[in-house]
Design a protein around this motif. Sequence first.
Motif, PDB file in Angstrom:
ATOM      1  N   SER A  76       0.759  -6.973   6.786  1.00  0.00           N
ATOM      2  CA  SER A  76      -0.257  -6.145   6.128  1.00  0.00           C
ATOM      3  C   SER A  76      -1.559  -6.946   6.078  1.00  0.00           C
ATOM      4  O   SER A  76      -1.537  -8.171   5.899  1.00  0.00           O
ATOM      5  CB  SER A  76       0.188  -5.743   4.721  1.00  0.00           C
ATOM      6  OG  SER A  76       0.406  -6.879   3.900  1.00  0.00           O
ATOM      7  N   PHE A 124      -0.194  -3.694  10.565  1.00  0.00           N
ATOM      8  CA  PHE A 124      -0.365  -2.339  10.043  1.00  0.00           C
ATOM      9  C   PHE A 124      -1.816  -2.177   9.582  1.00  0.00           C
ATOM     10  O   PHE A 124      -2.212  -2.684   8.538  1.00  0.00           O
ATOM     11  CB  PHE A 124       0.604  -2.087   8.880  1.00  0.00           C
ATOM     12  CG  PHE A 124       2.048  -2.054   9.310  1.00  0.00           C
ATOM     13  CD1 PHE A 124       2.687  -0.846   9.571  1.00  0.00           C
ATOM     14  CD2 PHE A 124       2.774  -3.232   9.464  1.00  0.00           C
ATOM     15  CE1 PHE A 124       4.019  -0.806   9.981  1.00  0.00           C
ATOM     16  CE2 PHE A 124       4.101  -3.211   9.879  1.00  0.00           C
ATOM     17  CZ  PHE A 124       4.725  -1.994  10.133  1.00  0.00           C
ATOM     18  N   ALA A 125      -2.610  -1.493  10.388  1.00  0.00           N
ATOM     19  CA  ALA A 125      -4.036  -1.308  10.074  1.00  0.00           C
ATOM     20  C   ALA A 125      -4.598  -0.214  10.962  1.00  0.00           C
ATOM     21  O   ALA A 125      -4.022   0.869  11.057  1.00  0.00           O
ATOM     22  CB  ALA A 125      -4.795  -2.624  10.261  1.00  0.00           C
ATOM     23  N   SER A 136      -2.257  -0.201   4.194  1.00  0.00           N
ATOM     24  CA  SER A 136      -1.596  -1.153   5.077  1.00  0.00           C
ATOM     25  C   SER A 136      -0.305  -1.671   4.441  1.00  0.00           C
ATOM     26  O   SER A 136       0.751  -1.731   5.088  1.00  0.00           O
ATOM     27  CB  SER A 136      -2.542  -2.326   5.379  1.00  0.00           C
ATOM     28  OG  SER A 136      -1.886  -3.324   6.130  1.00  0.00           O
ATOM     29  N   LEU A 137      -0.378  -2.043   3.166  1.00  0.00           N
ATOM     30  CA  LEU A 137       0.789  -2.572   2.461  1.00  0.00           C
ATOM     31  C   LEU A 137       1.896  -1.528   2.343  1.00  0.00           C
ATOM     32  O   LEU A 137       3.083  -1.835   2.549  1.00  0.00           O
ATOM     33  CB  LEU A 137       0.378  -3.061   1.068  1.00  0.00           C
ATOM     34  CG  LEU A 137       1.500  -3.591   0.175  1.00  0.00           C
ATOM     35  CD1 LEU A 137       2.193  -4.785   0.813  1.00  0.00           C
ATOM     36  CD2 LEU A 137       0.944  -3.953  -1.204  1.00  0.00           C
ATOM     37  N   GLN A 138       1.529  -0.299   2.018  1.00  0.00           N
ATOM     38  CA  GLN A 138       2.535   0.758   1.894  1.00  0.00           C
ATOM     39  C   GLN A 138       3.258   0.997   3.214  1.00  0.00           C
ATOM     40  O   GLN A 138       4.487   1.121   3.248  1.00  0.00           O
ATOM     41  CB  GLN A 138       1.865   2.055   1.421  1.00  0.00           C
ATOM     42  CG  GLN A 138       1.453   2.056  -0.036  1.00  0.00           C
ATOM     43  CD  GLN A 138       0.664   3.298  -0.408  1.00  0.00           C
ATOM     44  OE1 GLN A 138      -0.116   3.816   0.385  1.00  0.00           O
ATOM     45  NE2 GLN A 138       0.863   3.783  -1.626  1.00  0.00           N
ATOM     46  N   ALA A 165       3.607  -1.064   5.762  1.00  0.00           N
ATOM     47  CA  ALA A 165       4.424  -2.219   6.110  1.00  0.00           C
ATOM     48  C   ALA A 165       5.685  -2.285   5.256  1.00  0.00           C
ATOM     49  O   ALA A 165       6.778  -2.583   5.752  1.00  0.00           O
ATOM     50  CB  ALA A 165       3.606  -3.501   5.945  1.00  0.00           C
ATOM     51  N   THR A 166       5.548  -1.988   3.965  1.00  0.00           N
ATOM     52  CA  THR A 166       6.701  -2.026   3.057  1.00  0.00           C
ATOM     53  C   THR A 166       7.718  -0.952   3.425  1.00  0.00           C
ATOM     54  O   THR A 166       8.934  -1.195   3.419  1.00  0.00           O
ATOM     55  CB  THR A 166       6.243  -1.851   1.600  1.00  0.00           C
ATOM     56  OG1 THR A 166       5.300  -2.880   1.273  1.00  0.00           O
ATOM     57  CG2 THR A 166       7.420  -1.933   0.641  1.00  0.00           C
ATOM     58  N   THR A 180       2.193 -10.873   4.139  1.00  0.00           N
ATOM     59  CA  THR A 180       1.073 -10.120   3.568  1.00  0.00           C
ATOM     60  C   THR A 180      -0.192 -10.975   3.512  1.00  0.00           C
ATOM     61  O   THR A 180      -0.171 -12.090   2.998  1.00  0.00           O
ATOM     62  CB  THR A 180       1.401  -9.631   2.135  1.00  0.00           C
ATOM     63  OG1 THR A 180       1.670 -10.766   1.297  1.00  0.00           O
ATOM     64  CG2 THR A 180       2.620  -8.724   2.140  1.00  0.00           C
ATOM     65  N   HIS A 184       1.239  -8.578  -5.388  1.00  0.00           N
ATOM     66  CA  HIS A 184       2.235  -8.234  -4.379  1.00  0.00           C
ATOM     67  C   HIS A 184       3.661  -8.362  -4.898  1.00  0.00           C
ATOM     68  O   HIS A 184       4.519  -7.516  -4.634  1.00  0.00           O
ATOM     69  CB  HIS A 184       2.101  -9.190  -3.177  1.00  0.00           C
ATOM     70  CG  HIS A 184       1.063  -8.809  -2.172  1.00  0.00           C
ATOM     71  ND1 HIS A 184      -0.026  -9.608  -1.899  1.00  0.00           N
ATOM     72  CD2 HIS A 184       0.966  -7.741  -1.346  1.00  0.00           C
ATOM     73  CE1 HIS A 184      -0.752  -9.041  -0.953  1.00  0.00           C
ATOM     74  NE2 HIS A 184      -0.179  -7.906  -0.601  1.00  0.00           N
TER      75      HIS A 184
END
Length: 345
Positions: free
Chosen positions: A12, A42-43, A103-105, A107-108, A121, A139
Amino acid sequence: MKKNETIKVGISVGDINGIGIEIILKTFEDPRMLELCTPIIFASNKILSIHKKELNIHTQTHGIDSVSKCVANKVNLVNVWKEQVEVEFGKETALGGKYALLSLQAATNSLKQNEIDVLVTAPINKHNIQSEDFKFSGHTEYLEANLEGESLMILMTNELKIGLITGHIPIQKVAETITPGLIEGKVNLMYNSLVQDFKISKPKIAVLGLNPHCGDNGVIGEEDDTVIRPTLEKLQADDKLIYGPYSADSFFGSGAYKKFDGILAMYHDQGLAPFKTLSFGNGVNFTAGLNKVRTSPDHGTAFEIAGKGEASNNSFKEALYTAMDVFKNRSEYNELIKNKLRTRK
């Protein structure tokens, strides 16, 4: 993961106005990294293109619309969004937080669905990422809510591993939060992580005291004698090498930390201040205790140098290596446990 496959590392990008994308691109400028793992960022292609142009970085990325289409020996980029987004290097903006979360969502979710093996991350800004979908102090807390297990934040290098009994909470709440149950739980999390994630069969763990001089026999606080010490004695009775409480002011300066495989600090700055003094820029933030592997660099968004090309990717690269090592160690440990269970039948 098949025998000859490289580890799929989900990444992320953090705050789009910070140094996250810069340290990611710099890491994969070295083509040898692709022999070790298959990176999946992820972007969006548009965001990365802005950073590449501004920073004069020429890392090639391979755009895909789903992780299932990732290709080995390439830097894969999942286009989580397609719209053009304004990048304002060095500024804390609402858009910076919005796209860090997207991005974080993504990837998670990929991590939860076993599409990627580990998650690394890049740094977020804890203020502008707050929203209806993110009401966490960082995080670690977000991932604990979205994955299985109980988390333990460990800041680490090869020589030093510091875990936190309490994490991102106000200092005024630390003493009331520390209970025998919390201490016991965090000690067990660190013990288990050292065994399965770092291949240390009989780890030695030091626990720091809460009050100055561990309370000086109650003169400067009673928690060390009434809460911490009895809990550690109980853990020692279980044949675990748990020592303390140690006075935090002299523990690091004296070099005592070198005698232990892991150290547990009572609160955030008690552990992170000495860690960053000793190791800043080369350390890794590892979230132990969860069913998935996640690491990150030991620094923040560094808005003050964003867009200038000055950011070091050393810590991010170490986070990448650590994630892969932990994944391999944990896989081997789980296989060993399975074989032991089969033998006993």
